[in-house]
Design an enzyme around this catalytic site. Sequence first.
Site: not given
Length: 329
Positions: A149, A152-153
């Site tokens: 992701c 997300c990261d």
Amino acid sequence: MSEQNENVEKVVIIGSGPAGWTAAIYTARANLDPLVLEGVPKTSPSIILPGGQLMLTTEVENFPGYPEGVQGPQMMEDIKKQALRFETRVKSLDVLKCDLSQRPFTLELSDKSTIKAHSVIVATGATANWLGLENEMRLATTGGGVSACAVCDGALPIFRDQPLAVVGGGDSAMEEASYLTKFASKVYIIHRRDEFRASKIMADRVLNNPKCEPVWNSTVVDVLGEDKITGVKLKNTQTGEESELPVKGLFMAIGHTPATGFLNPEQIELTEKKFLKLTEGQRSLTSVEGVFAAGDCADATYKQAITAAGMGCKAAIDAERWLADQGID
Ligand code: NAP
């Protein structure tokens, strides 16, 4: 509870990610005495844990309320604790099968017991697809720079001004690659064919970005590095030739598989890609009255912790109203 409703749960929540626990917080506070079936940990064919995909994430920086960020597993512990504060009941079991053809619904659990429920909230999530390489999973679960992701990261400091790679050729891969160009020095898009599956507009955006470079006809056969990724070993799908590409981050974008295998598609409508189909606009209603869906098992688009939590809230409110309409309280 009337005599005929004895032993019938008012609401059973299947799944224990942000959608499931948020649904639990709301239904518990509405005095619906929810039961959460949080699932059993699995390690094969991919790692699936109660708490969902956030259990495999390290730093979460985009969930409101954590100004300094939070580790994914810690966040899930916090949300679960909040649900338990309102006397949510929890069983660490999987649902193997559901009979949704008549009400109350019947759920068959992994300890061979069955339970009956007036309403069900399905919040089982989806699992990001991985290549299934040993070093890929090792580095993904230890914060070693492998992720499924980018949103997300991708903004984490370890990826700043570094060469990164995305695997996949669909819209997700294009979106992730474009997103990563904000931080990376370079983004390679490793694809097993010589043209992207993605929509033309999204593919063009990537192909026209000077930071992006496609690596055609290539598959990742190994992920290199001890504590942190240092590169990937590639195999050319045409010639079989192997090579190494140095990168400091690897983002898988080869699709998601919704955890809906325990549902009978003859009883409840799923999309072509097996996500639960929501039947009424932005609400959580499914094709079965009394069954509501929340989070990634019903969301092929956003797939974020915060959107899953929002959907869990909607499912809880929809379930509460539906139960009230049925005279079940
Ligand atoms: P997808 O369209 O199924 O694409 C998956 C990609 O991964 C494909 O290019 C596929 O290669 C590759 N792949 C699959 N398994 C692989 C493996 N084992 N090894 C190497 N490569 C592998 O999935 P998605 O990109 O996640 O998109 C899912 C859906 O969401 C699509 O309908 C998409 O349009 C939609 N979506 C839309 C947007 C948007 O509009 N903003 C953004 C994201 C997603 P092949 O091409 O060779 O099969």
